[in-house]
Design a protein around this motif. Sequence first.
Motif, mmCIF file in Angstrom:
data_model
loop_
_atom_site.group_PDB
_atom_site.id
_atom_site.type_symbol
_atom_site.label_atom_id
_atom_site.label_comp_id
_atom_site.label_asym_id
_atom_site.label_seq_id
_atom_site.Cartn_x
_atom_site.Cartn_y
_atom_site.Cartn_z
ATOM 1 N N UNK A 152 -50.407 41.802 -22.392
ATOM 2 C CA UNK A 152 -51.337 41.225 -23.355
ATOM 3 C C UNK A 152 -52.398 40.409 -22.611
ATOM 4 N N UNK A 179 -62.216 32.952 -25.274
ATOM 5 C CA UNK A 179 -62.498 33.879 -24.190
ATOM 6 C C UNK A 179 -63.672 33.410 -23.344
ATOM 7 N N UNK A 191 -51.393 36.533 -30.377
ATOM 8 C CA UNK A 191 -51.532 37.538 -29.321
ATOM 9 C C UNK A 191 -50.177 37.895 -28.719
ATOM 10 N N UNK A 192 -49.285 36.923 -28.686
ATOM 11 C CA UNK A 192 -47.963 37.195 -28.106
ATOM 12 C C UNK A 192 -47.159 38.149 -28.990
ATOM 13 N N UNK A 193 -47.238 37.922 -30.297
ATOM 14 C CA UNK A 193 -46.334 38.663 -31.189
ATOM 15 C C UNK A 193 -46.967 39.897 -31.834
ATOM 16 N N UNK A 194 -48.278 39.882 -31.991
ATOM 17 C CA UNK A 194 -48.882 40.902 -32.843
ATOM 18 C C UNK A 194 -49.126 42.236 -32.161
ATOM 19 N N UNK A 228 -63.072 31.316 -30.875
ATOM 20 C CA UNK A 228 -61.755 31.092 -31.451
ATOM 21 C C UNK A 228 -60.653 31.493 -30.476
ATOM 22 N N UNK A 280 -51.508 29.873 -37.174
ATOM 23 C CA UNK A 280 -52.876 29.562 -36.806
ATOM 24 C C UNK A 280 -52.987 29.297 -35.311
ATOM 25 N N UNK A 304 -56.939 36.205 -20.690
ATOM 26 C CA UNK A 304 -58.188 35.562 -20.320
ATOM 27 C C UNK A 304 -59.069 36.557 -19.582
ATOM 28 N N UNK A 326 -59.424 40.525 -27.163
ATOM 29 C CA UNK A 326 -59.845 39.719 -26.010
ATOM 30 C C UNK A 326 -60.913 40.429 -25.208
ATOM 31 N N UNK A 374 -41.129 28.702 -27.987
ATOM 32 C CA UNK A 374 -41.227 29.807 -27.046
ATOM 33 C C UNK A 374 -39.949 30.645 -27.101
ATOM 34 N N UNK A 420 -60.135 27.365 -21.082
ATOM 35 C CA UNK A 420 -58.990 27.908 -20.359
ATOM 36 C C UNK A 420 -58.950 29.432 -20.305
ATOM 37 N N UNK A 421 -59.745 30.093 -21.126
ATOM 38 C CA UNK A 421 -59.643 31.554 -21.048
ATOM 39 C C UNK A 421 -60.618 32.218 -20.072
ATOM 40 N N UNK A 423 -52.512 31.946 -29.531
ATOM 41 C CA UNK A 423 -51.600 32.393 -28.473
ATOM 42 C C UNK A 423 -50.400 33.104 -29.081
#
Lengths: 273, 273, 228, 236, 282
Positions: free
Chosen positions: A263, B239, B200-203, B236, B194, A266, B225, B172, B243-244, B197
């Motif tokens: 995934x 990117x 993106x991790x689960x979907x 949002x 909301x 960044x 992304x 986590x 941090x992204x 992270x």
Amino acid sequence: MIEFRNVTKRFPDGTVAVDSFDLVIPSRKTTVFVGSSGCGKTTLLRMINRMVEPTSGTVEIDGEDVAAKKAVALRRSIGYVMQNSGLMPHFTVAENIATVPRLNGGTRRAARARALELMETVGLDATMADRYPSQLSGGQQQRVGVARGLAADPNILLMDEPFGAVDPIVRAELQTELIRLQQELDKTVVFVTHDIDEAFLLGDQVAILAAGAQRLQVGSPSEITENPADEFVAAFIGAERGKRALRVKQTPHGPVLVDAEGRTQGVLVEGGA
Amino acid sequence: MIEFRNVTKRFPDGTVAVDSFDLVIPSRKTTVFVGSSGCGKTTLLRMINRMVEPTSGTVEIDGEDVAAKKAVALRRSIGYVMQNSGLMPHFTVAENIATVPRLNGGTRRAARARALELMETVGLDATMADRYPSQLSGGQQQRVGVARGLAADPNILLMDEPFGAVDPIVRAELQTELIRLQQELDKTVVFVTHDIDEAFLLGDQVAILAAGAQRLQVGSPSEITENPADEFVAAFIGAERGKRALRVKQTPHGPVLVDAEGRTQGVLVEGGA
Amino acid sequence: MDWVSDNLDLIGTLTLDHLRQSVIAIVAGFLLSLPLGWVAWRYRLLRGWVITVTGLLYTIPSLALLMILPVVAGYPATSETNLVIALTIYAIAIMVRAVTDGLDSVDPAVRRSATAVGYGDGRRFWAVDLPLAGPVILAGLRVTAVSTISLATVGILVGVTNLGYLFTNGLQRRIIPEVLAGIVAVALIALLVDLLLMLAGRALMPWARSKAPAKRKPAAEPTAEAAA
Amino acid sequence: MNLLSEAFKWLTDPEQWTGPNALQHLLLQQLYFTAIAVGIAAVLAVPLGWAIGHTGKGREVAVAFAGAARAVPSFGLLVLLVLLFGVLHKPEAAVVTFVILAIPPLLAGAYAGFEAIDRRTVDAARAVGMTEAQILWRVEVPLGLPLLVGGFRSAVLQVVATVTIAAYVNLGGLGLPIITGLSLRRYEVVLGGAVLVAVLALVLDALLALAQWAAVPHGVLAAQGLAPRRRAENAT
Amino acid sequence: MTGCSSEDPLGENESTGESANGAIVIGSQAYYSNEIVAEIYAQALEGAGQEVERRFSIGQRDAYIPELESGAITLFPEYTGNLLQFFDAETEARSPEDVYAALQGALPEGLTVLEQSTASDQDSYTVTKAFADENGLASIADLANVSETLTLGGPPELAERPYGPTGLEDVYGVQVEFSATGDTTVEDLVAGTVNVANVFTADPRIQTDDLVVLEDPESLFLASNVVPLVSEDIADEVSEVINAVSAALTPEGLVGLNVQSTVDQMSTPDIAKQWLADNGLS
Ligand SMILES: Nc1ncnc2c1ncn2[C@@H]1O[C@H](COP(=O)(O)OP(=O)(O)OP(=O)(O)O)[C@@H](O)[C@H]1O
Ligand SMILES: Nc1ncnc2c1ncn2[C@@H]1O[C@H](COP(=O)(O)OP(=O)(O)OP(=O)(O)O)[C@@H](O)[C@H]1O
Ligand SMILES: [Mg+2]
Ligand SMILES: [Mg+2]
């Protein structure tokens, strides 16, 4: 400079919230305490303004033991911002911000002027001065909390999960704002969070704590990510797994960084140091 | 497959929570609704099991309009996990998990056996079966909530910020657990959060929403992304900023990824695709 | 209803007497309950006792209290003082509990926050604890006011004249409208005082009104109710 | 103190415990009126309160009604009803009076009990597929019970203390020694009667306090009783 | 109705000790009939140019007698027999004259009574006309021959009074059960829940409800005539006016006043005003 010297706190029910804790908190920098729930972060913070008295050991500010100071005066001289803002629901925004100036005997008029000034500093519209906290959004309430913390122009600002209750977008906004404020005002900030991202974003010095306020690692964010003290810290900051172990993936739009599950986490930009 | 067809929800007070929403939710995949507070995520989710009735438009499950089904039966056939677990405080863990089997007329014994089985599935010790929710930690309560959602072996599992209230480490853990479970059980999961992270991790499919459940972008995490639909989405998902947008920094311990402020955000590992 | 129109003066005078007696008792009960309620709230050990003992007062039949108090305290049973003191005692029975519950209802986080910004204990009580306990205390006060006004009518049984006069006199003379007028007058002034208290609460506690709507929090009422 | 010891003497005199107006009869009458009145009031008020709590509708009306009922002086109402119903129906008049007295706390207890339930719990019950009836009986009623019993408790207390005025219209009860004592200037008799009422009220209150405690569902008790211990365990 | 507010029957219920300025303080019992007489005293004195203060509707004798003794109240319409029994429970006096004479001796220091009126309002045992006819009742003694169970209604304290059930048995050999019918005694008698009732003889319902007052040959009850109880300090000041009132107040007149109050529902000040006018005293 704030210094914890061999501080222990045992609550009457026997809980040892803080066990022989030592730390130097440099002036005019942001120090963040991070750790999971119940590890003693709040207790540490409150020992600075004598909301909690250490069972043994001393907490010193600029070399002076806080226990020697009068608690009420000490508290008025230190800003304190907490989760859910801790605002007085029966004071208006301006009254909330001006609490400490008023307590210090300032006139109503002077206090209000100061409040309006601070509202501008923290990015609140002056029209909100006469609203009650319940008439503001969570993010706005937090700004009021910060403004109140700054009202007496303290050298030290204690912040206990100040952004824990607001949604991530507002939170990012508040974090940015705080970074700006800190550059402008140059206070000694002691910040508590259990979000490692927030800790790394805001902290000049980060202290990762385990139960009993045990120091797992203290250092700058870069020092910690680059050289985690042990497995637990590594796991806690996510360096070895998931989104923190990133590899480069080439896409039509340029290189992105993906985690172990593939995934995207960044984008890679130029300028390696 | 779940399909929203031109769905609008206007609450009696005039709030338009969902405005002409269309979406196909594929079976046996995880679809995540993400967006800031109040944008209509919960309302969308609740229209699937008829906790909220659309003002206009239809919600279909496998081609059948849910409005044609009996609400109570529909709800029993769909798992629902909510923030703060929504457990019955006066039911034990086993009774909570077995609620739906019992409502469907199962015997006490069969229901309990099912509950114990599910406790194992979600990683809860069997000794906890007779505790009350208040005797569990937040993370354990969420596991019970998930087990209850799975009890009737539903094809569809709705999860409304199920991990919003637990601390980041437990969170986590629960996320990892959910990924494992999903691989094992292969349900159609509709997940609301909301936290981008988490989304993106689960979907498998992520729908980024703005107020009124307006679709900003729908796609896989990587698609989003790599190619954010507009500035807002880019901001949002972070990117373009902070941090992204990462660059590589060499350290004695190997290359790490740092953000614009020079704070370390991860480590670079081998294996670019 | 001829009786009523012929006797408006009488009803008016009695209403004023009734209000005077009740209001004094309500105010006195309120003022005495503040320190008692505070003590019960502040000192956990005393709490059970204070609440139980004051609650017990409510179980004393009013007739008996009105006759025995003067014998014990040595003032005439027929004096207004007698009725006012008895009513004050009943008011305390409700109010102490309400004050304690009110102080309990103050969010500890707010209290801590007040300490953290540098309020001393005494100042915090007046500036933070008491105002924030206000809504619950007010709910208790409203219950107290209504029941005091309604209870005051028993004064007539020991010779303290107020709207209760219309009950005994109406019964002796078999004039139903007279009795009914008494009940209606009592209920009306009770509800009027209740309304005034509510409005006063709105004026004094504007923040309590601006709470985000539809928060279905159990109102203070049941707690005050439990004390009644 | 002298008065108190005389009252005690009067209470313990065997003469008071024999004959048609023996104290145990009066005590039973007092209990009887209390039970009937609270019983009828409960039958009327509890379903209504539950309906209000469940639907969230009609609360304002109920509050206004309860307020008005509380404002009605019991003594005046009793007199009025005796005049209206006639002397042959004094018991009915008394019961109606006490029922009206008992309704407000019961009504408030019933709906407040429901309102105190976390809305998310009810929402979750609906989401797992409980019917409205199941939500009512399996979730709202058990969780609302403690406050309902609390309302019941204050209803009983108010009624049992007020039933004393029944003696004023010849319905006996522990008010009889009180009003007889008043006319005869025998304060030890007044005090004796008052003490009995207070003791009766206390005993009932204690029993109902137990019931209220027993009415708290186990899971909720656990939340109150065990949570701190768990917290302490975590800490060490 | 021409009632005017200055003649409010209750006046300001100020606390004790108001007579210092010389005003006459008139009290009354919480009994409508007594209140009317008190109001008549008040209006009569006002008509004679005296300053008057009203402290009406005081319940118990032991509540107001101390106030008379202390001088807080200075004039009070009373009943000879009941007042005598209050001071001397054992008294043997029965006839109006004896009672009046005994009363003067029994009164405490500082209090005296003016002339008694012929109007009386005394305890009696009363039955319905139907019951009297059915059982051939004329006197209390006849009750001994009634076969059915007798239930006596009256105020709760009657149970303990010397003329109560015990007195009935001792003096007339009549056995009764007692029911504390209180303020609804007459209704209870009419409704039949009791068959003998303790009724005041000036109660208009004795006529309107067709009741029969049983004769009391053995003088179980004391005569109890209306009499002004007065503080000696002001006795001379008021005696002329009040004695005139007492002289004009007849037994029938008293019942008439009560009828005006209960049947015609006139207000007390209006009744008093009209009576004074009718009797040429205003
Ligand atoms: N007043 C108190 N009495 C007893 N124990 C306490 C008290 N305050 C805190 N503790 C305990 O001390 C430990 C540390 O508490 P503290 O509030 O400092 O944790 P924290 O790190 O701030 O946690 P969180 O992230 O949940 O706020 C916990 O185990 C807590 O239960
Ligand atoms: N029952 C209701 N009546 C009126 N308005 C409602 C109702 N439920 C939700 N809303 C409104 O509809 C909008 C969408 O609400 P919804 O709960 O779906 O948002 P959400 O995206 O789930 O937000 P959150 O992240 O805070 O849970 C909001 O503005 C909300 O205030
Ligand atoms: Mg904390
Ligand atoms: Mg939501």
